[in-house]
Write a protein that holds these residues in place. Structure first.
Motif, PDB file in Angstrom:
ATOM      1  N   SER A 134       0.690  -1.260  -0.051  1.00 45.09           N
ATOM      2  CA  SER A 134      -0.047  -0.129   0.115  1.00 45.09           C
ATOM      3  C   SER A 134       0.849   1.237   0.044  1.00 45.09           C
ATOM      4  O   SER A 134       2.148   1.165   0.478  1.00 45.09           O
ATOM      5  CB  SER A 134      -0.953   0.038   1.297  1.00 45.09           C
ATOM      6  OG  SER A 134      -0.240  -0.084   2.480  1.00 45.09           O
ATOM      7  N   LEU A 177      -4.962   2.190  -1.302  1.00 47.04           N
ATOM      8  CA  LEU A 177      -4.917   1.135  -2.387  1.00 47.04           C
ATOM      9  C   LEU A 177      -5.630   1.641  -3.521  1.00 47.04           C
ATOM     10  O   LEU A 177      -6.673   2.111  -3.371  1.00 47.04           O
ATOM     11  CB  LEU A 177      -5.198  -0.235  -1.854  1.00 47.04           C
ATOM     12  CG  LEU A 177      -4.602  -1.086  -0.825  1.00 47.04           C
ATOM     13  CD1 LEU A 177      -5.573  -2.323  -0.552  1.00 47.04           C
ATOM     14  CD2 LEU A 177      -3.372  -1.601  -1.639  1.00 47.04           C
ATOM     15  N   ARG A 178      -5.199   1.486  -4.779  1.00 45.21           N
ATOM     16  CA  ARG A 178      -5.672   1.800  -5.927  1.00 45.21           C
ATOM     17  C   ARG A 178      -6.777   0.788  -6.327  1.00 45.21           C
ATOM     18  O   ARG A 178      -6.945  -0.259  -5.719  1.00 45.21           O
ATOM     19  CB  ARG A 178      -4.771   1.968  -7.163  1.00 45.21           C
ATOM     20  CG  ARG A 178      -3.620   2.850  -6.820  1.00 45.21           C
ATOM     21  CD  ARG A 178      -4.136   4.233  -6.704  1.00 45.21           C
ATOM     22  NE  ARG A 178      -3.138   5.198  -6.684  1.00 45.21           N
ATOM     23  CZ  ARG A 178      -3.209   6.371  -6.516  1.00 45.21           C
ATOM     24  NH1 ARG A 178      -4.400   6.965  -6.868  1.00 45.21           N
ATOM     25  NH2 ARG A 178      -2.086   7.190  -6.144  1.00 45.21           N
ATOM     26  N   GLN A 191      -6.714  -3.293  -6.115  1.00 43.27           N
ATOM     27  CA  GLN A 191      -5.545  -3.644  -5.906  1.00 43.27           C
ATOM     28  C   GLN A 191      -5.492  -4.515  -4.410  1.00 43.27           C
ATOM     29  O   GLN A 191      -6.543  -4.367  -3.648  1.00 43.27           O
ATOM     30  CB  GLN A 191      -4.502  -2.331  -5.534  1.00 43.27           C
ATOM     31  CG  GLN A 191      -3.197  -2.646  -4.881  1.00 43.27           C
ATOM     32  CD  GLN A 191      -2.316  -1.459  -4.757  1.00 43.27           C
ATOM     33  OE1 GLN A 191      -2.673  -0.508  -4.833  1.00 43.27           O
ATOM     34  NE2 GLN A 191      -0.904  -1.728  -4.458  1.00 43.27           N
ATOM     35  N   SER A 241      -3.365  -5.840  -1.131  1.00 45.14           N
ATOM     36  CA  SER A 241      -2.161  -6.086  -0.239  1.00 45.14           C
ATOM     37  C   SER A 241      -1.551  -7.401  -0.183  1.00 45.14           C
ATOM     38  O   SER A 241      -2.410  -8.259  -0.162  1.00 45.14           O
ATOM     39  CB  SER A 241      -2.348  -5.316   1.100  1.00 45.14           C
ATOM     40  OG  SER A 241      -2.960  -6.278   1.676  1.00 45.14           O
ATOM     41  N   ARG A 277      -7.999  -5.140   0.650  1.00 44.09           N
ATOM     42  CA  ARG A 277      -8.139  -5.142  -0.778  1.00 44.09           C
ATOM     43  C   ARG A 277      -9.205  -3.840  -1.124  1.00 44.09           C
ATOM     44  O   ARG A 277     -10.181  -3.560  -0.310  1.00 44.09           O
ATOM     45  CB  ARG A 277      -8.600  -6.446  -1.641  1.00 44.09           C
ATOM     46  CG  ARG A 277     -10.048  -6.823  -1.377  1.00 44.09           C
ATOM     47  CD  ARG A 277     -10.011  -8.279  -1.869  1.00 44.09           C
ATOM     48  NE  ARG A 277     -11.313  -8.803  -1.748  1.00 44.09           N
ATOM     49  CZ  ARG A 277     -11.766 -10.014  -2.123  1.00 44.09           C
ATOM     50  NH1 ARG A 277     -11.109 -10.541  -3.071  1.00 44.09           N
ATOM     51  NH2 ARG A 277     -12.888 -10.485  -1.803  1.00 44.09           N
ATOM     52  N   THR A 284     -10.522   4.068  -5.249  1.00 46.82           N
ATOM     53  CA  THR A 284      -9.333   3.910  -4.378  1.00 46.82           C
ATOM     54  C   THR A 284      -9.737   3.936  -3.014  1.00 46.82           C
ATOM     55  O   THR A 284     -10.967   4.514  -2.723  1.00 46.82           O
ATOM     56  CB  THR A 284      -8.500   5.310  -4.440  1.00 46.82           C
ATOM     57  OG1 THR A 284      -8.175   5.236  -5.891  1.00 46.82           O
ATOM     58  CG2 THR A 284      -7.547   5.313  -3.789  1.00 46.82           C
ATOM     59  N   SER A 337      -2.042 -11.862  -4.300  1.00 43.86           N
ATOM     60  CA  SER A 337      -1.627 -10.310  -4.333  1.00 43.86           C
ATOM     61  C   SER A 337      -0.234 -10.631  -5.442  1.00 43.86           C
ATOM     62  O   SER A 337       0.592 -11.372  -5.140  1.00 43.86           O
ATOM     63  CB  SER A 337      -1.123  -9.925  -3.029  1.00 43.86           C
ATOM     64  OG  SER A 337      -0.486  -8.579  -2.995  1.00 43.86           O
TER      65      SER A 337
END
Length: 129
Positions: free
Chosen positions: A15, A33-34, A37, A39, A90, A96, A122
């Motif tokens: 992150s 987190l985009r 995405q 982690s 996540r 985002t 991930s």
């Protein structure tokens, strides 16, 4: 202090981290987190954290002492992560995920996070072969 526009570091879990303030007893940082995405799953050796979700949607998996939970993340959700608790989070596919976390004591360095198996794949997961 105002929230920095750019992240300061990438956390061991992947992150984005914007470091905010720190005192003797704890520190505060902004995590991002985009969209989509995930982690890496980690466990902190000695620190405990309190998280507060600012924006976005997602999920947080936590496991400790044989119990596992998945918490839906949305603005206003607050949760804790005790030392030794494995966790992974996540972001949803379209937004985002932004959260503020308080770490007690202050974050001691990268060796604090131990990689563990988690429920979601991930791209930075160091436990997959």
């Amino acid at each position: 202090m105002t929230l920095p526009a750019a992240h300061d570091v990438i956390a061991p879990d992947g992150s984005e981290v914007r470091i905010l303030l720190s005192l003797t007893g704890g520190s505060m940082a902004h995590f991002r987190l985009r969209p989509g995405q995930v982690s890496a799953a980690v466990r902190h050796r000695t620190v405990e954290e309190i998280w507060y979700v600012l924006s976005g949607q997602g999920e947080m998996w936590r496991a400790a002492e044989g119990m596992e939970t998945v918490t839906a993340l949305a603005p206003g959700i607050c949760l804790s992560i005790e030392p030794g608790t494995a966790f992974q989070f996540r972001a949803g596919e379209t937004e985002t995920l932004d959260a503020i976390a308080i770490t007690m004591p202050p974050w001691p360095g990268e060796d604090e996070a131990e990689f563990v198996p988690g429920p979601w794949a991930s791209p930075i997961d160091r436990n997959q072969s």
